[in-house]
Write an enzyme that holds these catalytic residues in place. Structure first.
Site, PDB file in Angstrom:
ATOM      1  N   GLY A  12     -92.592 -59.306 -51.859  1.00 34.37           N
ATOM      2  CA  GLY A  12     -91.539 -59.450 -52.874  1.00 34.37           C
ATOM      3  C   GLY A  12     -91.615 -60.813 -53.540  1.00 34.37           C
ATOM      4  N   PHE A  13     -90.621 -61.099 -54.329  1.00 33.69           N
ATOM      5  CA  PHE A  13     -90.585 -62.348 -55.097  1.00 33.69           C
ATOM      6  C   PHE A  13     -90.588 -63.575 -54.164  1.00 33.69           C
ATOM      7  CE2 PHE A  13     -87.022 -65.127 -56.909  1.00 33.69           C
ATOM      8  CZ  PHE A  13     -87.905 -66.046 -57.453  1.00 33.69           C
ATOM      9  N   THR A  37     -89.471 -52.505 -53.512  1.00 33.46           N
ATOM     10  CA  THR A  37     -89.194 -53.270 -54.739  1.00 33.46           C
ATOM     11  C   THR A  37     -90.254 -54.344 -54.966  1.00 33.46           C
ATOM     12  OG1 THR A  37     -87.739 -54.722 -53.450  1.00 33.46           O
ATOM     13  CG2 THR A  37     -86.689 -52.939 -54.659  1.00 33.46           C
ATOM     14  N   ASP A  58     -92.402 -50.021 -42.958  1.00 30.97           N
ATOM     15  CA  ASP A  58     -90.949 -50.088 -43.177  1.00 30.97           C
ATOM     16  C   ASP A  58     -90.310 -50.721 -41.933  1.00 30.97           C
ATOM     17  OD1 ASP A  58     -88.254 -49.605 -43.421  1.00 30.97           O
ATOM     18  OD2 ASP A  58     -88.474 -47.525 -44.061  1.00 30.97           O
ATOM     19  N   SER A  77     -85.518 -56.706 -48.122  1.00 36.15           N
ATOM     20  CA  SER A  77     -84.293 -56.063 -48.612  1.00 36.15           C
ATOM     21  C   SER A  77     -84.330 -56.030 -50.131  1.00 36.15           C
ATOM     22  CB  SER A  77     -83.030 -56.858 -48.207  1.00 36.15           C
ATOM     23  OG  SER A  77     -81.892 -56.331 -48.864  1.00 36.15           O
ATOM     24  N   ASN A 101     -84.440 -54.499 -35.559  1.00 36.86           N
ATOM     25  CA  ASN A 101     -85.839 -54.392 -35.103  1.00 36.86           C
ATOM     26  C   ASN A 101     -86.534 -55.741 -35.065  1.00 36.86           C
ATOM     27  OD1 ASN A 101     -85.839 -51.640 -34.766  1.00 36.86           O
ATOM     28  ND2 ASN A 101     -86.406 -51.222 -36.885  1.00 36.86           N
ATOM     29  N   TYR A 147     -75.066 -54.053 -50.213  1.00 40.49           N
ATOM     30  CA  TYR A 147     -75.837 -55.284 -50.016  1.00 40.49           C
ATOM     31  C   TYR A 147     -74.998 -56.316 -49.256  1.00 40.49           C
ATOM     32  CZ  TYR A 147     -78.775 -59.291 -51.466  1.00 40.49           C
ATOM     33  OH  TYR A 147     -79.587 -60.397 -51.502  1.00 40.49           O
ATOM     34  N   LYS A 151     -75.719 -57.500 -45.363  1.00 40.93           N
ATOM     35  CA  LYS A 151     -76.080 -58.882 -45.021  1.00 40.93           C
ATOM     36  C   LYS A 151     -75.058 -59.503 -44.068  1.00 40.93           C
ATOM     37  CE  LYS A 151     -79.871 -59.579 -47.483  1.00 40.93           C
ATOM     38  NZ  LYS A 151     -81.157 -59.954 -46.919  1.00 40.93           N
ATOM     39  N   THR A 177     -81.933 -67.267 -57.064  1.00 38.15           N
ATOM     40  CA  THR A 177     -83.228 -67.944 -57.080  1.00 38.15           C
ATOM     41  C   THR A 177     -84.038 -67.387 -58.241  1.00 38.15           C
ATOM     42  OG1 THR A 177     -83.068 -68.044 -54.692  1.00 38.15           O
ATOM     43  CG2 THR A 177     -85.244 -68.420 -55.613  1.00 38.15           C
TER      44      THR A 177
HETATM   45  P1  NAD Z   1     -87.630 -58.615 -53.695  1.00 36.71           P
HETATM   46  O1  NAD Z   1     -87.081 -57.254 -53.978  1.00 36.71           O
HETATM   47  O2  NAD Z   1     -88.577 -59.187 -54.678  1.00 36.71           O
HETATM   48  O3  NAD Z   1     -88.312 -58.650 -52.267  1.00 36.71           O
HETATM   49  C1  NAD Z   1     -87.884 -57.873 -51.189  1.00 36.71           C
HETATM   50  C2  NAD Z   1     -89.093 -57.239 -50.547  1.00 36.71           C
HETATM   51  O4  NAD Z   1     -88.681 -56.479 -49.404  1.00 36.71           O
HETATM   52  C3  NAD Z   1     -89.820 -56.263 -51.467  1.00 36.71           C
HETATM   53  O5  NAD Z   1     -91.194 -56.571 -51.498  1.00 36.71           O
HETATM   54  C4  NAD Z   1     -89.566 -54.900 -50.846  1.00 36.71           C
HETATM   55  O6  NAD Z   1     -90.596 -53.970 -51.103  1.00 36.71           O
HETATM   56  C5  NAD Z   1     -89.423 -55.262 -49.381  1.00 36.71           C
HETATM   57  N1  NAD Z   1     -88.671 -54.307 -48.590  1.00 36.71           N
HETATM   58  C6  NAD Z   1     -87.460 -53.736 -48.868  1.00 36.71           C
HETATM   59  N2  NAD Z   1     -87.087 -52.919 -47.872  1.00 36.71           N
HETATM   60  C7  NAD Z   1     -88.078 -52.977 -46.928  1.00 36.71           C
HETATM   61  C8  NAD Z   1     -88.258 -52.366 -45.671  1.00 36.71           C
HETATM   62  N3  NAD Z   1     -87.355 -51.512 -45.161  1.00 36.71           N
HETATM   63  N4  NAD Z   1     -89.386 -52.640 -44.978  1.00 36.71           N
HETATM   64  C9  NAD Z   1     -90.316 -53.500 -45.475  1.00 36.71           C
HETATM   65  N5  NAD Z   1     -90.185 -54.115 -46.652  1.00 36.71           N
HETATM   66  C10 NAD Z   1     -89.072 -53.855 -47.380  1.00 36.71           C
HETATM   67  O7  NAD Z   1     -86.371 -59.555 -53.492  1.00 36.71           O
HETATM   68  P2  NAD Z   1     -86.301 -61.140 -53.371  1.00 36.71           P
HETATM   69  O8  NAD Z   1     -85.534 -61.619 -54.510  1.00 36.71           O
HETATM   70  O9  NAD Z   1     -87.623 -61.707 -53.073  1.00 36.71           O
HETATM   71  O10 NAD Z   1     -85.386 -61.295 -52.066  1.00 36.71           O
HETATM   72  C11 NAD Z   1     -85.949 -61.493 -50.781  1.00 36.71           C
HETATM   73  C12 NAD Z   1     -84.859 -61.733 -49.761  1.00 36.71           C
HETATM   74  O11 NAD Z   1     -84.090 -62.876 -50.125  1.00 36.71           O
HETATM   75  C13 NAD Z   1     -83.889 -60.562 -49.630  1.00 36.71           C
HETATM   76  O12 NAD Z   1     -83.557 -60.380 -48.286  1.00 36.71           O
HETATM   77  C14 NAD Z   1     -82.684 -61.018 -50.399  1.00 36.71           C
HETATM   78  O13 NAD Z   1     -81.507 -60.471 -49.894  1.00 36.71           O
HETATM   79  C15 NAD Z   1     -82.721 -62.526 -50.179  1.00 36.71           C
HETATM   80  N6  NAD Z   1     -82.060 -63.238 -51.280  1.00 36.71           N
HETATM   81  C16 NAD Z   1     -82.646 -63.316 -52.511  1.00 36.71           C
HETATM   82  C17 NAD Z   1     -81.975 -63.974 -53.536  1.00 36.71           C
HETATM   83  C18 NAD Z   1     -82.561 -64.108 -54.924  1.00 36.71           C
HETATM   84  O14 NAD Z   1     -81.930 -64.706 -55.798  1.00 36.71           O
HETATM   85  N7  NAD Z   1     -83.746 -63.616 -55.183  1.00 36.71           N
HETATM   86  C19 NAD Z   1     -80.716 -64.532 -53.295  1.00 36.71           C
HETATM   87  C20 NAD Z   1     -80.164 -64.385 -52.039  1.00 36.71           C
HETATM   88  C21 NAD Z   1     -80.839 -63.762 -51.026  1.00 36.71           C
END
Ligand code: NAD
Length: 321
Positions: A12-13, A37, A58, A77, A101, A147, A151, A177
């Site tokens: 992810g990001f 995602t 997963d 997530s 897990n 969500y 969390k 972020t």
């Molecule tokens: P994102 O969607 O880009 O990355 C999340 C990744 O998790 C994705 O690659 C998705 O495929 C993977 N994923 C989802 N469910 C899964 C599962 N069951 N098993 C394996 N992989 C799974 O989101 P992000 O912005 O990179 O956020 C990453 C984390 O940081 C998240 O937990 C999010 O709650 C937390 N977060 C992000 C922000 C933000 O501004 N981006 C702010 C607060 C918290």
């Protein structure tokens, strides 16, 4: 021997930046992601560095690793309102079962564990700025609850595994972020404004645009997460930027930095959209000696440059046909 880290949601990001930084820090990195995602493109450049492996899986179900890890960063997530609106059950499952897990893995492997929690645990906050001692104002049955409550449950699990099993587990509460590799269509303000501005299309402002956001560049968040992994505290610790901008100000900055002549269109605010968001960073400063360093305009310039490349790649096949 290299230390070994597992990053859930590593494609992810934020996860992909974490994988990259851990490789820089000499870790061997296992990235597990079900690509719900995220995208393989976010990590494809890491394979050539060695010490990196991608596991399509997963984490809401059992995950098997061939060898133990020293560190687990649980970032899997869906994270944007658009993404968790589209995958509500998956979001609840990964916050609950995915966290259970990965905590069990941390317990069994005696690994350090860091949970990516969120400013959304504060809901539509009645306290401003939000400090870690504030317990939040969350609607437990609204559309965002999948969500927020997942969390909050994940935080409760993490705190309980620390108390009951002595797992060296910590919680970071990440605020908005931004940076390269955000999904262009994930509905969050920065990618939406940047892609619309670059396409010369209108920038959608929800409500009157006076609601505030505090956005932090991804490299700073990664630094904070790694400091948390080295620290001896459970937290929760806020990570974000305490410079607060209205949505309208942010749109104006992006319009200026992209040199776009897009106009603004005003649309309805989504249900439970928070009015104000700003982290109180005193705890991060004192326990992690951490503060955001990247000026917002610098981060926006790097993000805009990345989106320019992505949009150009999207147009190439059309140009060729
Ligand atoms: P994102 O969607 O880009 O990355 C999340 C990744 O998790 C994705 O690659 C998705 O495929 C993977 N994923 C989802 N469910 C899964 C599962 N069951 N098993 C394996 N992989 C799974 O989101 P992000 O912005 O990179 O956020 C990453 C984390 O940081 C998240 O937990 C999010 O709650 C937390 N977060 C992000 C922000 C933000 O501004 N981006 C702010 C607060 C918290």
């Amino acid at each position: 021997m290299h230390k070994r880290a597992l990053v859930t949601g590593g494609a992810g990001f934020i996860g992909s930046h974490l994988c990259e930084r851990l490789l820089d820090e000499d870790y061997e990195v296992v990235c597990v992601d079900n690509l719900l995602t995220g995208s393989r493109n976010n990590v494809s450049h890491l394979h050539k560095r060695g010490r990196f492996s991608f596991l399509h899986g997963d984490v809401s179900g059992p995950v098997y690793l061939d060898r133990p890890v020293d560190l687990i960063l649980h970032f899997a997530s869906p994270a944007s309102p658009f993404a968790y609106g589209r995958y509500p059950i998956e979001t609840l499952r990964v916050g609950a079962l995915g966290t259970l897990n990965t905590l069990e893995m941390a317990r069994d492997m005696r690994a350090r564990f860091v949970l990516a929690s969120t400013s959304e645990v504060y809901g539509d906050p009645l306290e401003h700025p939000q400090s870690e001692t504030y317990w939040g104002n969350v609607n437990p049955v609204g559309p965002r609850s999948v969500y927020d409550e997942a969390k909050r449950f994940a935080e409760a699990l993490t705190a309980t595994f620390r108390r009951e099993h002595g797992v060296r587990a910590s919680i970071v509460r990440i605020f908005n972020t931004f940076g390269p590799r955000m999904a262009p269509d994930d509905g969050r303000v920065v990618p939406t404004f940047v892609t619309q501005a670059l396409r010369g299309e209108p920038l959608p402002i929800t409500g009157d645009g006076r609601q505030t956001r505090s956005i932090c560049y991804v490299d700073d968040i990664v630094e904070g997460v790694l400091r948390m992994a080295q620290a001896d505290t459970m937290g929760p610790v806020n990570l974000g930027n305490d410079e607060e901008l209205s949505v309208l100000e942010l749109a104006e900055r992006i319009k200026e930095l992209t040199g776009s002549d897009s106009r603004f269109v005003f649309t309805r605010r989504p249900t439970d959209d928070p009015e104000k968001r700003r982290p109180d960073l005193r705890l991060a400063r004192s326990v992690l000696d951490w503060s955001p360093r990247t000026p917002i305009d610098d981060g926006l310039r790097r993000t805009i440059a990345w989106f320019e490349e992505i949009l150009a790649e999207e147009q190439e096949p059309q140009a060729a046909s």
